[in-house]
Design an enzyme around this catalytic site. Structure first.
Site: not given
Ligand code: FAD
Length: 306
Positions: A130, A133-134
């Site tokens: 990202c 982010c990084d």
């Molecule tokens: P996610 O965080 O992906 O959560 C999804 C959830 O759904 C999890 O609990 C998972 O277990 C669950 N799940 C998935 N499929 C199923 C299923 N079939 N049944 C039940 N549960 C399921 N963003 C920033 O703003 N700042 C940063 O510094 C940053 N750094 C990042 C660094 C890395 C390495 C990564 C990978 C991402 C980073 N991001 C950052 C992006 C950020 O993490 C995401 O935008 C954010 O987490 C998205 O949130 P979400 O709740 O939509 O999904």
């Protein structure tokens, strides 16, 4: 049965759970892993009002905040579909099924990985996904971006303003990015683009990335690039495979189509965060979207007379 069932325990799911529970309605949350992608993140510097935090710490605060509201949290369970019964049913991979009047899908996404030696070992130690982010962690250093599509070239342009130099490696013999982005990248002076390059290995010194190895697909030669960071930009895949064939409309990329209240094409089903068509995938954006979806779901319940 629940009034609102949230599928996913990342920032979007946690925010949706808090907003729903604060309405005094029966709220459940089912997730494979609480915290989502945040659990894989080390430094977070763009979560507004918190100048610096770390993923596991933010995930723990999210969980604690959700728990303050008596949300029924079920972890280590994977949703396997969604269907309409008397209520909305979410079957789980374990065989059970959860029932709710409204459902919020917040299953997030995952970055497509290179799957080369060193990538997993040096994740968060120079291998990044990202740029928003990084990027700032590589100020003044040389980095590589793998992938010459729109996200790769956008990342290169973004990074070129922060780091010393960016090398873009594209597997094909031409870039897939829009012409306007290519022009901008070519005008920047510190971006080199290498075509027909297949990344073969991430090189490290035991604690951090020092370079990478790639094969020139025209000459067959193996080449080495000295870089401190490697941004992998070969696609973000929404975790929505379990919705295929359901009433919930997905784009051809697998993103859940939502309107500005978070409603999907299936009545009573809302969605938020990285799993949806929301244009930018970030923690703060996912949280806002989770709040929107919960308020949208609450409005729906009021109107449905339940
Ligand atoms: P996610 O965080 O992906 O959560 C999804 C959830 O759904 C999890 O609990 C998972 O277990 C669950 N799940 C998935 N499929 C199923 C299923 N079939 N049944 C039940 N549960 C399921 N963003 C920033 O703003 N700042 C940063 O510094 C940053 N750094 C990042 C660094 C890395 C390495 C990564 C990978 C991402 C980073 N991001 C950052 C992006 C950020 O993490 C995401 O935008 C954010 O987490 C998205 O949130 P979400 O709740 O939509 O999904």
């Amino acid at each position: 049965p629940y009034d609102v069932l949230i599928v996913g325990g990342g920032p979007a799911g946690a925010a949706a759970a808090i907003y729903a529970a604060r309405k005094g309605i029966r709220t459940g949350l089912v997730a494979e892993r609480f915290g989502g992608q945040v659990m894989d993140t080390v430094g977070i510097e763009n979560f507004i009002s918190v100048p610096y935090t770390e993923g596991p710490k933010l995930a723990a605060s999210l969980e604690q905040h959700v728990k303050e509201y008596g949300v029924d949290i079920i972890t280590d369970q994977r949703a396997a579909g969604i269907r309409r019964g008397e209520l909305i049913e979410v079957p789980l991979a374990s065989g059970a099924a959860l029932k709710s009047k409204a459902v919020i899908l917040a299953t997030g996404a995952r970055w497509r990985e290179l799957k080369v030696p060193g990538e997993a070992e040096y994740r968060t130690k120079g291998v990044a996904y990202c740029p928003h982010c990084d990027g700032p962690f590589f100020k003044g250093k040389r980095v590589a971006v793998v992938g010459g599509g729109n996200s790769g070239i956008e990342a290169a342009i973004d990074l070129a303003g922060i780091v010393e130099h960016v090398t873009v490696l594209e597997f094909a013999d031409s870039l897939r990015a829009d012409e306007v982005l290519q022009r901008k990248a070519n005008s920047m002076g510190n971006i080199d683009i290498i075509m027909s390059a297949q990344t073969t290995e991430v090189l490290g010194d035991g604690s951090k990335v020092v370079g990478m190895q790639y094969t020139d697909r025209v000459s067959g030669e193996s080449k080495r690039l000295e870089v401190a960071g490697i941004f992998v930009q070969i696609g973000l895949v929404p975790n929505t495979e379990f919705l295929q064939g359901s009433e919930v409309e997905l784009t051809r990329f697998g993103e859940v189509v939502i309107d500005n209240r978070g409603a999907t094409s299936m009545a009573g089903v809302f969605a938020a965060g990285d799993a949806t068509t929301v244009p930018y995938k970030q923690i703060i954006i996912s949280m806002g979207a989770g709040a929107t979806a919960a308020l949208g779901a609450f409005d729906h319940l009021i109107r449905a007379g339940s």
